[in-house]
Scaffold this motif. Structure first.
Motif, short mmCIF file in Angstrom:
data_model
loop_
_atom_site.label_atom_id
_atom_site.label_comp_id
_atom_site.label_asym_id
_atom_site.label_seq_id
_atom_site.Cartn_x
_atom_site.Cartn_y
_atom_site.Cartn_z
N ARG A 1 3.56 -58.27 -11.94
CA ARG A 1 2.31 -57.68 -11.45
C ARG A 1 2.11 -57.95 -9.96
NH1 ARG A 1 -3.05 -56.45 -13.22
NH2 ARG A 1 -4.62 -57.14 -11.72
N LEU A 2 2.37 -59.20 -9.55
CA LEU A 2 2.10 -59.58 -8.16
C LEU A 2 3.14 -59.03 -7.20
CD1 LEU A 2 0.87 -63.19 -8.89
CD2 LEU A 2 -0.51 -61.26 -8.11
N VAL A 3 4.38 -58.87 -7.65
CA VAL A 3 5.38 -58.20 -6.82
C VAL A 3 4.96 -56.75 -6.58
CG1 VAL A 3 7.74 -57.27 -6.85
CG2 VAL A 3 7.34 -59.69 -7.35
N ALA A 4 4.45 -56.11 -7.61
CA ALA A 4 3.96 -54.73 -7.44
C ALA A 4 2.83 -54.68 -6.43
CB ALA A 4 3.50 -54.19 -8.79
N ASP A 5 1.93 -55.66 -6.48
CA ASP A 5 0.85 -55.72 -5.49
C ASP A 5 1.41 -55.85 -4.08
OD1 ASP A 5 -0.95 -55.55 -7.54
OD2 ASP A 5 -1.75 -57.58 -7.34
N ALA A 6 2.40 -56.75 -3.91
CA ALA A 6 2.97 -56.98 -2.59
C ALA A 6 3.66 -55.73 -2.04
CB ALA A 6 3.95 -58.15 -2.65
N ILE A 7 4.40 -55.05 -2.90
CA ILE A 7 5.06 -53.80 -2.47
C ILE A 7 4.03 -52.77 -2.03
CG2 ILE A 7 6.36 -51.81 -3.34
CD1 ILE A 7 8.01 -53.78 -5.02
N SER A 8 2.86 -52.81 -2.67
CA SER A 8 1.79 -51.86 -2.35
C SER A 8 0.96 -52.32 -1.15
CB SER A 8 0.89 -51.67 -3.57
OG SER A 8 1.65 -51.17 -4.66
N GLY A 9 1.37 -53.45 -0.54
CA GLY A 9 0.69 -53.90 0.67
C GLY A 9 -0.36 -54.96 0.48
N ASN A 10 -0.57 -55.40 -0.75
CA ASN A 10 -1.58 -56.42 -1.03
C ASN A 10 -0.90 -57.79 -1.15
OD1 ASN A 10 -3.66 -58.04 -1.88
ND2 ASN A 10 -3.97 -57.00 -3.85
N LEU A 11 -1.03 -58.60 -0.10
CA LEU A 11 -0.42 -59.93 -0.10
C LEU A 11 -1.47 -61.03 -0.29
CD1 LEU A 11 2.13 -59.50 2.84
CD2 LEU A 11 2.54 -59.25 0.39
N ALA A 12 -2.59 -60.67 -0.90
CA ALA A 12 -3.68 -61.64 -1.06
C ALA A 12 -3.35 -62.71 -2.10
CB ALA A 12 -4.96 -60.90 -1.45
N GLY B 1 14.11 -54.08 -17.75
CA GLY B 1 12.80 -53.80 -18.33
C GLY B 1 12.18 -55.04 -18.93
N VAL B 2 11.75 -54.95 -20.17
CA VAL B 2 11.17 -56.04 -20.96
C VAL B 2 9.96 -56.65 -20.24
CG1 VAL B 2 11.68 -58.04 -22.42
CG2 VAL B 2 13.48 -56.41 -21.88
N ALA B 3 10.03 -57.91 -19.79
CA ALA B 3 8.83 -58.58 -19.29
C ALA B 3 8.56 -58.30 -17.81
CB ALA B 3 8.95 -60.09 -19.53
N GLY B 4 9.34 -58.91 -16.93
CA GLY B 4 9.06 -58.79 -15.50
C GLY B 4 9.17 -57.38 -14.97
N GLY B 5 10.28 -56.72 -15.26
CA GLY B 5 10.50 -55.38 -14.73
C GLY B 5 9.46 -54.38 -15.18
N MET B 6 9.14 -54.40 -16.48
CA MET B 6 8.16 -53.43 -16.98
C MET B 6 6.76 -53.75 -16.48
SD MET B 6 9.61 -51.02 -18.41
CE MET B 6 7.98 -50.31 -18.52
N SER B 7 6.44 -55.02 -16.32
CA SER B 7 5.14 -55.38 -15.77
C SER B 7 4.99 -54.86 -14.35
CB SER B 7 4.98 -56.91 -15.80
OG SER B 7 3.76 -57.30 -15.22
N ALA B 8 6.07 -55.00 -13.56
CA ALA B 8 6.04 -54.50 -12.19
C ALA B 8 5.92 -52.99 -12.16
CB ALA B 8 7.29 -54.95 -11.44
N ALA B 9 6.71 -52.30 -12.98
CA ALA B 9 6.70 -50.84 -12.99
C ALA B 9 5.33 -50.29 -13.41
CB ALA B 9 7.79 -50.32 -13.93
N ALA B 10 4.75 -50.88 -14.44
CA ALA B 10 3.45 -50.40 -14.92
C ALA B 10 2.35 -50.63 -13.89
CB ALA B 10 3.10 -51.10 -16.23
N ARG B 11 2.38 -51.80 -13.25
CA ARG B 11 1.38 -52.09 -12.22
C ARG B 11 1.54 -51.16 -11.01
NH1 ARG B 11 -3.65 -54.09 -10.99
NH2 ARG B 11 -3.64 -55.27 -9.04
N LEU B 12 2.79 -50.91 -10.63
CA LEU B 12 3.03 -50.00 -9.51
C LEU B 12 2.48 -48.60 -9.78
CD1 LEU B 12 6.60 -51.08 -8.42
CD2 LEU B 12 4.61 -50.90 -6.90
N ARG B 13 2.67 -48.13 -11.01
CA ARG B 13 2.13 -46.81 -11.32
C ARG B 13 0.60 -46.81 -11.22
NH1 ARG B 13 3.68 -43.28 -9.96
NH2 ARG B 13 5.45 -42.73 -11.28
N ARG B 14 -0.04 -47.86 -11.68
CA ARG B 14 -1.50 -47.90 -11.60
C ARG B 14 -1.97 -47.94 -10.14
NH1 ARG B 14 -0.58 -51.32 -16.13
NH2 ARG B 14 -0.79 -53.23 -14.88
N LEU B 15 -1.12 -48.51 -9.26
CA LEU B 15 -1.50 -48.61 -7.85
C LEU B 15 -1.04 -47.42 -7.03
CD1 LEU B 15 -0.63 -52.38 -7.20
CD2 LEU B 15 -2.91 -51.40 -7.59
N ARG B 16 0.11 -46.83 -7.43
CA ARG B 16 0.73 -45.78 -6.61
C ARG B 16 1.07 -44.56 -7.48
NH1 ARG B 16 2.89 -47.45 -1.69
NH2 ARG B 16 3.14 -45.20 -1.42
#
Length: 553
Positions: free
Chosen positions: A304-315, A8-23
């Motif tokens: 945040r950007l890993v979450a974007d990539a998992i969601s298909g956004n590689l911009a 959790g903490v920094a990287g993991g929670m940032s990814a999880a929160a962004r993923l929820r907003r996207l998916r």
């Protein structure tokens, strides 16, 4: 889609929160080995110091709040013990026992753990770290009755811990294996940090290590490599960190220099496994070196950007990092961005360095204080790195220079930056603008420079010209130096010519400003001359104790 996030903490929670907003349709499970899934680890020293009074302020989120706001299944005290990438499953040891967990995508952000040197007595109950809320609570409790402490390691966390203990009235000694505190800093900048530590009354033992800890009922004793002994009620272990990669490496994930190797989107070499944070590699923006960077900002952005990539956004790829960092010690702030001197030399990057000592705001406005600023730049003028120390205004200048490095700007561009100016905040020529002007003068030949590393050669082969006042000169000067105040120089050029006897001239003053004026006079009078950038302020800082051996009084 089922996504498992390890850490959790920094990287993991940032990814999880962004993923929820996207998916909204994804099942997202966060597994945190510790008791807090999201806490302000950078705030821990300030809880120990007493500046943050309520421990609840350190808890950014809880499993309950994450469930309510983001519908995340956050599980604390849940440690992943193995990974089967073929079956896409992890084994978890949690409060309810051991179980397997399938995933479609796995995000690995396990962080790093404190390095524990193999020395006798390291397992003493008086030895603690400062990486978790539990650590902070323990250290806070110990400080209530402690009279003395030893901090092993003078990195950012080590010095923040030392300051916190000092503020609690604990007599503190800092032991650092490197030649100076805050090893990522250049020698000059670190000198001002050491001076502030001494002013606070914190004992600094650089180029020293703890060889043994003698444990007794009343207090422990740290036995140092120089033979000295320091009694301590608290020993804070802050000798660096090691990424937690053993499980992942065993499963076939590539690890380099102790960290998980990822591509520009955070992908590992194993399909459907991503990584970021302290345990993953980052690419240095200046040197191109691939290494772990234990900083919260890069971890959050990567998540945040890993979450974007998992969601298909590689911009947007995970950005390269410039390692911008800042620390407070007493009344001093020290900060850095980009490459330091050691990294530039190690990678063979041709560069120039200037030092300057401007005021943080207009000198005629009350409260002005000096900023000790150091800037590295290439032959093409590109800004490569910067460091600063001072009481006020350091953060502003380093942030501007961090932006300049990210933008690929040159020192010529620094001259043209339109920065906010009013007497309480800055000067019409901001220190960043001044750095650009000085660096530009170096590149176009208007101001040839010399440095501390050239001192012995200059003393042997050149006329040393000190253009400070006679009173300043009497207070300490380089051996064999000729003293002519810069205001008298035009009328005494014949005296300079006679003393030089055909030799080139190495000119200096206290900060490099008056000597630059002198250099321009001498150049146009036909002399070959170089100016010491930063003046005797920089020279004394870089020489350290050696200055007392060299300077004549």
């Amino acid at each position: 889609m089922k996504i498992v996030v390890v850490g959790g903490v920094a990287g993991g929670m940032s990814a999880a929160a962004r993923l929820r907003r996207l998916r909204e349709d994804a099942q997202i499970i966060v597994l945190e080995a510790g008791p807090e899934v999201s806490f302000a680890n950078c705030g821990l020293p300030y809880f120990v110091s007493g500046e943050i009074e309520d421990k609840s302020a350190l808890l950014v989120q809880t499993p309950q709040s994450l469930k309510a706001s983001l519908n995340l299944d956050a599980r604390v005290n849940s440690k992943v013990t193995s990974l089967d990438p073929t079956a896409r499953k992890v084994v978890v040891e949690g409060p309810e026992g051991t179980y397997e967990l399938q995933y479609d995508e796995l995000i690995v952000s396990p962080g790093a753990e404190a390095f524990r040197p193999n020395i006798e007595g390291i397992d003493s109950p008086r030895v603690t770290t400062l990486r978790t809320v539990s650590d902070a609570l323990k250290l806070d409790d110990m400080a209530k009755t402690a009279q003395s402490a030893v901090v092993i390691g003078a990195g950012f966390i080590g010095l923040e811990a030392a300051e916190a203990l000092h503020m609690r009235g604990v007599e503190t000694t800092v032991v650092e294996f490197a030649d100076h505190v805050l090893p990522p800093l250049d020698t000059e900048t670190a000198f001002y940090v050491t001076e502030e530590l001494h002013r606070l009354g914190i004992d600094v033992r650089a180029a020293t290590s703890v060889d043994k800890i003698e444990v007794s009922d009343d207090a422990d004793t740290a036995v140092l490599s120089d033979g000295s002994r320091v009694v301590a009620d608290i020993i804070v272990l802050s000798a660096g960190v090691r990424p937690r990669t053993q499980i992942w490496e065993k499963a076939g994930i590539e690890v380099e220099n102790g960290a998980i190797v990822v591509d520009e989107y955070g992908r590992t070499n194993v399909a459907n496994v991503w990584a970021m944070g302290d345990a993953a590699t980052s690419v240095d923006l200046v040197t191109g070196i691939r290494r772990p960077v234990a900083l919260a900002g890069p971890a959050n952005r990567a998540g945040r950007l890993v979450a974007d990539a998992i969601s298909g956004n590689l911009a947007h790829a995970v950005p390269k990092t410039s390692g911008t960092a800042i620390v407070r010690i007493g009344e001093l702030t020290a900060a850095m961005t980009g490459a330091n001197q050691r990294a530039l030399e190690a990678t063979g990057i041709i560069h120039h360095t200037i030092s300057l000592h401007p005021l943080n705001h207009a000198g005629y406005f009350p409260g002005a204080s000096q900023i000790h600023l150091r800037v590295h730049f290439g032959d093409d003028g590109k800004v490569l790195g910067a460091q600063a120390a001072g009481k006020d205004g350091v953060d502003k200048r380093i942030d501007v220079l961090a932006t300049a490095i990210k933008a690929g700007m040159s020192v010529h561009d620094l001259i043209d930056l339109d920065l906010a100016y009013s007497p309480p905040y800055g000067s019409a020529k901001d220190p960043v603008n001044m750095a650009g002007m000085i660096a530009s003068n170096v590149l176009d030949g208007t101001m040839p420079v010399w440095h501390t590393k050239d001192l012995d050669a200059m003393l042997e082969n050149r006329l040393i010209l000190d253009v400070r006042s006679a009173a300043e000169f009497a207070g300490g000067h380089l051996p064999g130096a000729l003293n002519i105040a810069h205001t008298e120089l035009r009328d005494r050029l014949d005296e300079v010519r006679e003393a030089a006897a055909g030799r080139a001239i190495a000119v200096h003053c206290l900060s490099g400003v008056r000597s630059y004026l002198a250099l321009r006079i001498l150049q146009q009078a036909g002399f070959e001359v170089a100016n010491y950038t930063g003046g005797l302020m920089t020279m004394r800082a870089e020489l350290g104790e050696r200055a007392n051996e060299i300077f004549v009084h």
